[in-house]
Scaffold this motif. Sequence first.
Motif, short mmCIF file in Angstrom:
data_model
loop_
_atom_site.label_atom_id
_atom_site.label_comp_id
_atom_site.label_asym_id
_atom_site.label_seq_id
_atom_site.Cartn_x
_atom_site.Cartn_y
_atom_site.Cartn_z
N VAL A 59 0.83 -1.20 0.00
CA VAL A 59 0.00 0.00 0.00
C VAL A 59 0.87 1.25 0.00
O VAL A 59 0.60 2.21 -0.73
CB VAL A 59 -0.96 0.00 1.21
N TRP A 62 2.27 1.60 -3.72
CA TRP A 62 1.36 1.74 -4.85
C TRP A 62 0.17 2.66 -4.63
O TRP A 62 -0.43 3.13 -5.60
CB TRP A 62 0.87 0.37 -5.30
N ALA A 63 -0.21 2.95 -3.40
CA ALA A 63 -1.41 3.77 -3.14
C ALA A 63 -1.36 5.13 -3.82
O ALA A 63 -2.35 5.54 -4.44
CB ALA A 63 -1.64 3.91 -1.64
N TRP A 65 0.17 6.03 -6.50
CA TRP A 65 0.05 5.84 -7.94
C TRP A 65 -1.39 5.48 -8.33
O TRP A 65 -1.91 5.97 -9.34
CB TRP A 65 1.01 4.75 -8.41
N ILE A 66 -2.02 4.62 -7.53
CA ILE A 66 -3.41 4.23 -7.81
C ILE A 66 -4.32 5.45 -7.70
O ILE A 66 -5.15 5.69 -8.59
CB ILE A 66 -3.86 3.11 -6.86
N ALA A 67 -4.17 6.22 -6.63
CA ALA A 67 -5.00 7.42 -6.45
C ALA A 67 -4.78 8.39 -7.61
O ALA A 67 -5.73 8.94 -8.17
CB ALA A 67 -4.68 8.09 -5.12
N LEU A 69 -3.71 7.78 -10.71
CA LEU A 69 -4.26 7.26 -11.96
C LEU A 69 -5.79 7.34 -11.99
O LEU A 69 -6.37 7.69 -13.02
CB LEU A 69 -3.79 5.83 -12.21
N LEU A 70 -6.43 7.04 -10.88
CA LEU A 70 -7.89 7.13 -10.84
C LEU A 70 -8.36 8.58 -11.01
O LEU A 70 -9.29 8.86 -11.77
CB LEU A 70 -8.42 6.55 -9.53
N ILE A 102 -15.37 5.45 -8.34
CA ILE A 102 -13.93 5.59 -8.62
C ILE A 102 -13.34 6.70 -7.76
O ILE A 102 -12.27 6.54 -7.16
CB ILE A 102 -13.69 5.86 -10.12
N ALA A 106 -10.41 6.50 -4.91
CA ALA A 106 -9.20 7.32 -5.07
C ALA A 106 -8.94 8.22 -3.87
O ALA A 106 -7.80 8.41 -3.46
CB ALA A 106 -9.30 8.17 -6.34
N ILE A 109 -7.85 5.96 -0.34
CA ILE A 109 -6.73 5.02 -0.25
C ILE A 109 -5.83 5.35 0.93
O ILE A 109 -5.32 4.46 1.61
CB ILE A 109 -5.96 4.97 -1.58
#
Length: 180
Positions: A59, A62-63, A65-67, A69-70, A102, A106, A109
Amino acid sequence: MFFLAVGLAMDAFSVSITRGMTLKCNFKHAFIIALFFGGFQALMPVAGWLAGEQLAALVEVWAPWIAFLLLLLVGGKMIYEGLREEDDEDVCKVFSLKDILILSVATSIDAFAVGVSFAFLNTPILMPILIIGLVTFGLSFLGCYIGKKMGHFLGNRIEILGGAILIAIGLKILLENLVT
């Protein structure tokens, strides 16, 4: 705990303002947005608390990056829709539960990581998630109405500004976590 909840809710509050600017936000829409944002902010710490050590390293990496990208995805979609030639009613009336879902993920996270830290500290989870969820709900509900008022002043191309704000929030999340 209240200040932690306010800190966690700031992204959801900002996104609620942009949604309020771009939607013809009525009480029902504001309630749904606030319910999703508050609900996810309350559930993510539980997931983090349950995951504990196993997912903490993943987490942390990557968290952001995920936030990012979303938020980039939703913000880019908003900018695209704002640039399309449509009349005012078509641009503003879209209320998509998929987009709200989504955005809820985002913006929550970071709450997952907070839940992991609660597990490390053996902190009981019930009271924190209630406070986090209620504070986020209230601020998100308020944000929709603030955005609605601002949207009237800024005209019918507010979708572009809202999308840019979402992308900026995502970039802020990413940069803050890359620097620290």
